[in-house]
Design an enzyme around this catalytic site. Structure first.
Site: not given
Length: 394
Positions: A169, A172, A226
């Site tokens: 993640s 992101k 997240s």
């Protein structure tokens, strides 16, 4: 007429004579009647009465039932209890059938993995690349680590910083960077659809299909907590579609000089999203220049209204709530192939530091490594801090 009468008499006489010669006496009418009655009576006695089929079946059933009752009475108490256990109710029988069916399914060979099948967890890549054999004097839990001074670009600590690994993640951050730089309307409503459901890892989400939030709220949840469906929705609703959004992610990486980096989707659920610690330090430095990314990623918590409910989201990095830390930007990440990851920009001992930790062992390993760096920098002092490097790999 007279001749016929004479002939009849002669015939009768002949019959009588023959009867006398054969020793047979003809019965009289009364005797014949009595004989017929006796014969019929004997036949009635000898011929058995045929019972109807239904009656015979009923009798057989009663006999079988009687036999079963007798057997049941003959059982010991233990046998009777066993017999009771062996005869489950219809509901229990259904459960038993379902359980046996599940066991049978588990015993069968696994079916070929389809496109939408959830992949089985895989071990992280760093140990397979031999990165775990690299020692360091800070005894990090992370197989890859990099600490640099953001202002001078001085490398304070490095460990396998050129290794290219899945980044989970941490992806992101680039998702947010593209959204901000494209100057999209943050108040535009975005609705979660079935296309946003995770079919790679099977991760859950509290954002049900049909939930509508603004683009800004989706960004907030993606960077702070997240939230995978929020991140996927950001890419899916880009004016050019998901493919164009991913193209822009890679174009932005190339523009920043992140030559070890490749993206295939905006959430980080795919292990094909890869980068190196040096590239990620570059990304953190670029993202830090966007105030929205700083604010959203370090937000300790956020509430969103979804229909009749209000959902409370918290930051995935608990260090943002610690009074010992002054964090300017952060992002956590985890999938099995990447291990536990963390990138941060923080002020420590008067210096603006960028920290990158990849593939940390243990749930708290990455946070412990960040604490080690903070104490190490604080103890040595900003003026006497020198570059420390881990033992080279291989």
């Amino acid at each position: 007429m007279l001749l016929r009468s004479n002939a009849l008499k002669s015939l009768c006489a002949l019959v009588m004579a023959m009867a006398v010669l054969g020793g047979t006496t003809l019965p009289t009418a009364a005797q014949a009647s009595t004989t017929d009655a006796k014969t019929k009576k004997a036949q009635v006695k000898k011929t058995p009465v045929k019972k109807p089929v239904a009656a015979k079946t009923a009798a057989a059933s009663r006999k079988t039932a009687t036999r079963k009752v007798s057997v049941a009475r003959a059982k010991t108490p233990v046998q009777a209890r066993r017999s009771k256990v062996m005869q489950p109710t219809a509901k229990a029988a259904a459960v038993k059938v379902s359980s046996s069916h599940l066991r049978a399914v588990k015993a069968e060979p696994a079916a070929p993995v389809m496109q939408t099948a959830i992949a089985a967890p895989s071990p992280s890549m760093a140990p397979r690349m031999g990165l775990r054999d690299s020692a360091d004097h800070l005894d990090f839990n992370s197989n890859v680590a990099l600490v640099i001074d953001q202002q001078t670009q001085e490398v304070l600590f490095s460990k396998n910083d050129h290794a290219v690994l899945p980044i989970a993640s941490l992806t992101k951050l680039m998702t947010g960077l593209v959204v901000v730089d494209e100057k999209l309307d943050m108040n535009e409503p975005i609705t979660i659809t079935r296309d946003d459901i995770d079919t790679l890892k099977g991760s859950g989400s509290r954002l049900a299909v049909g939930t509508t939030l603004t683009r800004g709220e989706m960004m907030h949840l993606a960077l702070m907590s997240s939230e995978n469906r929020a991140a996927n929705a950001l890419g899916r609703t880009y004016p050019g579609g998901m493919r164009e959004f991913v193209r822009l992610m890679n174009a932005k990486a190339a523009q920043l000089g992140m030559h070890d980096t490749r993206y295939v989707e905006p959430t980080g659920l795919s292990s094909d999203n890869r980068s190196s610690a040096r590239d990620l330090a570059t990304l953190v430095s670029a993202a830090y220049e966007r105030p929205m990314l700083r604010d959203l990623s370090t937000s300790p918590g956020y509430e969103v209204d979804v229909g009749r409910r209000t959902l409370q989201y918290n930051n995935s990095n608990r260090l943002v709530k610690s009074p010992d830390w002054d964090i300017g930007l952060q992002k956590t990440g985890y999938i099995s192939e990447a291990g536990r990851c963390l990138v941060m920009q923080a002020r420590v001992a008067g210096r603006q530091l960028i920290m990158v930790f990849l593939d940390a062992t243990g749930k708290l390993g990455r946070l412990q490594d960040a604490e080690r760096v903070r104490r190490w920098v604080e103890n040595r002092g900003a003026d006497v801090l020198t570059t420390e490097r881990a033992r080279p790999q291989g």
